[in-house]
Design an enzyme around this catalytic site. Sequence first.
Site, PDB file in Angstrom:
ATOM      1  N   ASP A 102       2.457   4.491   1.043  1.00 27.53           N
ATOM      2  CA  ASP A 102       3.251   3.960   2.441  1.00 27.53           C
ATOM      3  C   ASP A 102       4.134   5.068   2.870  1.00 27.53           C
ATOM      4  OD1 ASP A 102       3.865   2.639   4.729  1.00 27.53           O
ATOM      5  OD2 ASP A 102       5.033   1.036   3.578  1.00 27.53           O
ATOM      6  N   ASP A 147      -1.960   1.306  -5.684  1.00 26.74           N
ATOM      7  CA  ASP A 147      -2.717   0.664  -4.470  1.00 26.74           C
ATOM      8  C   ASP A 147      -2.736   1.298  -3.143  1.00 26.74           C
ATOM      9  OD1 ASP A 147      -0.164   0.061  -4.362  1.00 26.74           O
ATOM     10  OD2 ASP A 147      -0.373  -2.174  -4.223  1.00 26.74           O
TER      11      ASP A 147
HETATM   12  P1  5GP Z   1       6.102   3.132  -0.313  1.00 22.04           P
HETATM   13  O1  5GP Z   1       7.116   3.337  -1.425  1.00 22.04           O
HETATM   14  O2  5GP Z   1       5.142   4.197  -0.292  1.00 22.04           O
HETATM   15  O3  5GP Z   1       6.844   2.855   1.080  1.00 22.04           O
HETATM   16  O4  5GP Z   1       5.585   1.710  -0.631  1.00 22.04           O
HETATM   17  C1  5GP Z   1       4.760   1.512  -1.827  1.00 22.04           C
HETATM   18  C2  5GP Z   1       4.451   0.132  -2.237  1.00 22.04           C
HETATM   19  O5  5GP Z   1       4.671  -0.649  -1.158  1.00 22.04           O
HETATM   20  C3  5GP Z   1       2.975   0.037  -2.681  1.00 22.04           C
HETATM   21  O6  5GP Z   1       2.884   0.204  -3.865  1.00 22.04           O
HETATM   22  C4  5GP Z   1       2.858  -1.409  -2.318  1.00 22.04           C
HETATM   23  O7  5GP Z   1       3.306  -2.301  -3.460  1.00 22.04           O
HETATM   24  C5  5GP Z   1       4.005  -1.599  -1.042  1.00 22.04           C
HETATM   25  N1  5GP Z   1       3.245  -1.488   0.325  1.00 22.04           N
HETATM   26  C6  5GP Z   1       2.985  -0.540   0.955  1.00 22.04           C
HETATM   27  N2  5GP Z   1       2.341  -0.877   2.113  1.00 22.04           N
HETATM   28  C7  5GP Z   1       1.936  -2.137   2.138  1.00 22.04           C
HETATM   29  C8  5GP Z   1       0.764  -2.740   2.669  1.00 22.04           C
HETATM   30  O8  5GP Z   1       0.366  -2.650   3.661  1.00 22.04           O
HETATM   31  N3  5GP Z   1       0.671  -4.220   1.960  1.00 22.04           N
HETATM   32  C9  5GP Z   1       1.102  -4.545   1.005  1.00 22.04           C
HETATM   33  N4  5GP Z   1       0.601  -5.606   0.517  1.00 22.04           N
HETATM   34  N5  5GP Z   1       2.008  -3.497   0.109  1.00 22.04           N
HETATM   35  C10 5GP Z   1       2.243  -2.550   0.806  1.00 22.04           C
END
Ligand code: 5GP
Length: 182
Positions: free
Chosen positions: A109, A106
């Site tokens: 981040d 999805d």
């Molecule tokens: P990362 O490990 O890249 O920091 O985060 C990835 C996960 O964090 C994504 O798969 C998602 O579940 C969640 N996430 C990151 N940013 C967002 C956001 O803006 N909104 C939501 N709802 N989930 C996010």
Amino acid sequence: MKPETVTIEDKTFKIMIDAETIQARIVEIGIQINQQYEGKKPVLLGILNGCFLFMADLVKQIDVACEIAFMKVSSYHGGMESKRVVTEDYDLKMDIGNRHIIIIEDIVDTGHTMRFIVDKLKARNPVSVSICTLLHKPTAMEYQIEEINYIAFEIENKFVVGYGLDYKGFGRNFNAIYQVVQ
Ligand code: 5GP
């Protein structure tokens, strides 16, 4: 239904990417994947829960022979901050040795979750691993992930919900993407 703003619990969100724009972009990505994976029989590996709407719409645009599989991990645990801790809830059961993998996510981040998943998959000797993400926050990235080959939309570093993404468990069913109003 196309509201300009939505409220979930204590937060208000405003529309950022409407349903028509999402669907048009998915058609474009489907064309790219069809061209690049002809004859390769890729495994489309969805990362639950957030991928479910994006993956469902994307696979309808894929014409090449492919298999569908899922993994489930959690990293936000319902809030608005990445916890930098990835919890594995459901592992991929398929043997991926000698396969081409396209991870369907999805949002990337910080990149922590994707780094974890890509490293785990590569240890199982696939031919290739590629990432297809609905959303990407380039300014939030803390890892170098050269496997990101398909990005539907690059967005600024603000929390979003809708089209699979939740806030405190709600909002995944929205057909558009909404950004938090600060
Ligand atoms: P990362 O490990 O890249 O920091 O985060 C990835 C996960 O964090 C994504 O798969 C998602 O579940 C969640 N996430 C990151 N940013 C967002 C956001 O803006 N909104 C939501 N709802 N989930 C996010």
